[in-house]
Design an enzyme around this catalytic site. Structure first.
Site, mmCIF file in Angstrom:
data_model
loop_
_atom_site.group_PDB
_atom_site.id
_atom_site.type_symbol
_atom_site.label_atom_id
_atom_site.label_comp_id
_atom_site.label_asym_id
_atom_site.label_seq_id
_atom_site.Cartn_x
_atom_site.Cartn_y
_atom_site.Cartn_z
ATOM 1 N N HIS A 1 2.577 3.364 -9.024
ATOM 2 C CA HIS A 1 2.474 1.909 -9.248
ATOM 3 C C HIS A 1 3.711 1.402 -9.999
ATOM 4 O O HIS A 1 4.197 0.303 -9.726
ATOM 5 C CB HIS A 1 1.197 1.581 -10.018
ATOM 6 C CG HIS A 1 -0.058 1.913 -9.256
ATOM 7 N ND1 HIS A 1 -0.251 1.525 -7.947
ATOM 8 C CD2 HIS A 1 -1.176 2.600 -9.608
ATOM 9 C CE1 HIS A 1 -1.443 1.946 -7.527
ATOM 10 N NE2 HIS A 1 -2.013 2.615 -8.512
ATOM 11 N N LEU B 1 12.164 -19.803 -4.977
ATOM 12 C CA LEU B 1 11.149 -18.975 -4.304
ATOM 13 C C LEU B 1 9.821 -19.164 -5.030
ATOM 14 O O LEU B 1 9.769 -19.082 -6.260
ATOM 15 C CB LEU B 1 11.549 -17.489 -4.366
ATOM 16 C CG LEU B 1 10.527 -16.486 -3.825
ATOM 17 C CD1 LEU B 1 10.454 -16.535 -2.289
ATOM 18 C CD2 LEU B 1 10.885 -15.056 -4.252
ATOM 19 N N ASP C 1 0.832 -1.207 0.000
ATOM 20 C CA ASP C 1 0.000 0.000 0.000
ATOM 21 C C ASP C 1 0.866 1.256 0.000
ATOM 22 O O ASP C 1 1.955 1.262 0.580
ATOM 23 C CB ASP C 1 -0.896 -0.019 1.251
ATOM 24 C CG ASP C 1 -2.045 0.966 1.142
ATOM 25 O OD1 ASP C 1 -2.325 1.455 0.031
ATOM 26 O OD2 ASP C 1 -2.667 1.246 2.180
HETATM 27 C C1 FPP Z 1 -2.074 0.072 -3.282
HETATM 28 O O1 FPP Z 1 -1.578 1.380 -3.186
HETATM 29 C C2 FPP Z 1 -1.458 -0.590 -4.424
HETATM 30 C C3 FPP Z 1 -2.130 -1.141 -5.445
HETATM 31 C C4 FPP Z 1 -3.605 -1.158 -5.564
HETATM 32 C C5 FPP Z 1 -1.425 -1.745 -6.576
HETATM 33 C C6 FPP Z 1 -0.185 -2.485 -6.178
HETATM 34 C C7 FPP Z 1 0.590 -2.728 -7.390
HETATM 35 C C8 FPP Z 1 1.938 -2.717 -7.433
HETATM 36 C C9 FPP Z 1 2.842 -2.549 -6.302
HETATM 37 C C10 FPP Z 1 2.625 -2.910 -8.687
HETATM 38 C C11 FPP Z 1 2.649 -4.324 -9.095
HETATM 39 C C12 FPP Z 1 1.534 -4.485 -9.979
HETATM 40 C C13 FPP Z 1 1.501 -5.234 -11.057
HETATM 41 C C14 FPP Z 1 0.485 -4.865 -12.025
HETATM 42 C C15 FPP Z 1 2.421 -6.370 -11.325
HETATM 43 P P1 FPP Z 1 -2.588 2.583 -3.350
HETATM 44 O O2 FPP Z 1 -2.686 2.904 -4.791
HETATM 45 O O3 FPP Z 1 -3.896 2.256 -2.701
HETATM 46 O O4 FPP Z 1 -1.847 3.711 -2.572
HETATM 47 P P2 FPP Z 1 -2.503 4.885 -1.720
HETATM 48 O O5 FPP Z 1 -3.127 4.252 -0.514
HETATM 49 O O6 FPP Z 1 -1.335 5.733 -1.366
HETATM 50 O O7 FPP Z 1 -3.488 5.582 -2.604
#
Ligand code: FPP
Length: 246
Positions: free
Chosen positions: A34, A128, A17
């Site tokens: 992302h 892994l 997150d």
């Molecule tokens: C949550 O942060 C994150 C996500 C919904 C996406 C997680 C994806 C990745 C780390 C990249 C890997 C992905 C793929 C497609 C391989 P948020 O967007 O809710 O952050 P915020 O709480 O700061 O808004």
């Protein structure tokens, strides 16, 4: 898979997150966060390999993430497709076996084919196990497991449900990490985290580095895992607790 280093958790699960906030603080579009998140994930996979962690499970796209703005959803789909072509050869070279966990039916045929190809091409790797939860929700998983059993006319028991879950190929997570400062599970691995140790990091996922992972592992090592037993029982030399349904 045998544990080679008993002081590291065998299975680490992560709610990644904070990508959006990371980008917003830099006046960048959320998708830039992302993208940075993918780099952080690559680092994390390497760090898990270096620490002999056996299983890494990450939450990349939840069943509820479809409700985000359309441009963010399509950006995440494109990032998945791009990551498949860019990262899978590297994962293969590192000895990583990849599994995609979640409902694939809503994904495009091209992405579905890419997921299958990534799984097939890494199926012989053993260093892994890397589970990427995509269009995944803990409630979806419990429901799909129950539906599977019902369609086969099988009795619904803890054991049969456990075996029908999407993560039946790995033991339950020992350590669940959530970055970004929120203190909730958000429909991740609801069934499997029954006895996981929970570590909440205030770092945003793109900033989650090796030191932050080591901090989480150090926290894990301070915990006494009792699985419903007493401290005296788990410390008896001849008795070890067993949370996993055999
Ligand atoms: C949550 O942060 C994150 C996500 C919904 C996406 C997680 C994806 C990745 C780390 C990249 C890997 C992905 C793929 C497609 C391989 P948020 O967007 O809710 O952050 P915020 O709480 O700061 O808004």
């Amino acid at each position: 898979m045998a544990l080679t280093h008993p002081d590291v958790p065998h299975h680490v699960a992560i709610v990644m997150d904070g990508n959006g906030r990371w980008a917003t603080r830099r006046f960048l579009p959320r998708i830039a966060g992302h993208k940075q998140g993918v780099d952080s994930l690559n680092r994390c996979v390497r760090a898990c390999l270096e620490r002999n962690i056996g299983v890494l499970t990450v939450f990349a796209f939840s069943s509820e993430n479809w409700n985000r703005p359309p441009e963010e959803v399509s950006g995440l789909m494109e990032l998945l497709a791009l990551s498949l072509s860019r990262e899978v050869p590297r994962l293969n070279a590192q000895g990583v076996r990849i599994h995609f966990v979640g409902d694939r039916q809503r994904l495009s045929e091209r992405v579905q084919a890419g997921l299958l190809q990534a799984e097939l091409s890494t199926a012989g790797n053993h260093r892994l196990i890397f589970n990427v939860c995509f269009n995944y929700g803990g409630r979806w998983d419990i429901a799909q497991a129950a539906q599977k059993l019902a369609s086969r006319g099988e009795a619904i028991t803890e054991l049969s449900l456990d075996r029908a879950m999407a993560l039946a190929h790995v033991p339950d997570p020992d350590l669940l990490i959530r970055t970004g400062g929120e203190l909730r599970i958000s429909n991740f691995l609801l069934w499997q985290v029954a006895y996981s140790e929970l570590h909440f990091s205030s770092k945003l996922w793109p900033d989650f580095d090796d030191a932050a992972l080591d901090e989480a592992i150090a926290f894990f090592n301070t915990r006494e895992r009792r699985f419903g037993q007493t401290s005296a029982q788990v410390n008896a030399p001849d008795k070890k607790p067993n949370a996993r349904i055999a």
